[in-house]
Design a protein around this motif. Sequence first.
Motif, short mmCIF file in Angstrom:
data_model
loop_
_atom_site.label_atom_id
_atom_site.label_comp_id
_atom_site.label_asym_id
_atom_site.label_seq_id
_atom_site.Cartn_x
_atom_site.Cartn_y
_atom_site.Cartn_z
N GLU A 180 62.90 73.06 29.33
CA GLU A 180 61.68 72.27 29.21
C GLU A 180 60.57 73.23 28.84
O GLU A 180 60.64 74.41 29.13
CB GLU A 180 61.33 71.62 30.55
CG GLU A 180 62.28 70.56 30.99
CD GLU A 180 61.86 69.96 32.30
OE1 GLU A 180 61.18 68.93 32.28
OE2 GLU A 180 62.22 70.52 33.33
N LYS A 181 59.52 72.71 28.24
CA LYS A 181 58.43 73.61 27.90
C LYS A 181 57.12 73.10 28.49
O LYS A 181 56.69 73.57 29.53
CB LYS A 181 58.35 73.79 26.39
CG LYS A 181 57.54 74.98 25.97
CD LYS A 181 57.75 75.31 24.51
CE LYS A 181 56.93 76.51 24.11
NZ LYS A 181 57.05 76.81 22.70
N ASP A 182 56.48 72.13 27.87
CA ASP A 182 55.17 71.67 28.32
C ASP A 182 55.22 70.56 29.36
O ASP A 182 54.26 70.37 30.09
CB ASP A 182 54.34 71.18 27.12
CG ASP A 182 54.07 72.29 26.12
OD1 ASP A 182 54.07 73.46 26.53
OD2 ASP A 182 53.86 71.98 24.94
N LEU A 183 56.29 69.81 29.44
CA LEU A 183 56.36 68.66 30.35
C LEU A 183 57.12 69.03 31.61
O LEU A 183 58.17 68.48 31.91
CB LEU A 183 57.04 67.47 29.66
CG LEU A 183 56.33 66.91 28.44
CD1 LEU A 183 57.16 65.83 27.80
CD2 LEU A 183 54.97 66.37 28.83
N THR A 184 56.60 69.95 32.38
CA THR A 184 57.30 70.38 33.59
C THR A 184 56.85 69.62 34.83
O THR A 184 57.51 69.65 35.85
CB THR A 184 57.11 71.89 33.83
OG1 THR A 184 55.72 72.18 33.84
CG2 THR A 184 57.80 72.69 32.73
N ALA A 185 55.71 68.92 34.78
CA ALA A 185 55.28 68.09 35.90
C ALA A 185 56.21 66.88 35.96
O ALA A 185 56.84 66.50 34.97
CB ALA A 185 53.84 67.64 35.70
N ASN A 186 56.31 66.25 37.15
CA ASN A 186 57.22 65.10 37.31
C ASN A 186 56.93 64.01 36.28
O ASN A 186 57.82 63.49 35.65
CB ASN A 186 57.11 64.51 38.71
CG ASN A 186 57.79 65.39 39.72
OD1 ASN A 186 58.54 66.28 39.38
ND2 ASN A 186 57.52 65.14 40.98
#
Length: 167
Positions: free
Chosen positions: A83-89
Amino acid sequence: MKKQGFTLIELMVVIVIMGILAAVAVPKLFGMIAKSKASEVGPAAGTYVKLQDAYVAESGVYVGNWKTIGYNMPGSNNFTYAEKDLTANTTTLAGLSAKVGWKATNNSKLNDCVKDSEWDISISEAGTDDASKGSPIAYSATTPSKSGDDDTSDCAALTPNFTKIGK
């Protein structure tokens, strides 16, 4: 008494013909091996896009990370997935602009495609063209391109349909 068998000249002609065929076939074989290794990127990205679409359809306003959407990183010796930018739930869909949610990096050189080249899938809020197709999100898939002066990284030829994922 009649002797049967092949002459030395006949054997040499056959060996030369086999050598010519091998010289033509071996480079083609290595090209196909690299293409078969790179072929795993497309289905892995397609699965991610389908799971993300399903999650957005259920939630209506959120884009999820891998764990939230239920995406499992494929086990592979050829690529590393991350994953890169979308690591928040979850990330709010409104105003989402070109966030990379999926990335694949090759672990070894594949023909002209240098090691550590990256294939990316970016997610953004759908524009008017995408929204008319019924999807609230738009995907942008990018393949590694030739890098500046050396022109040695040609990865797009290995995955020609990758840029059409999510369209």
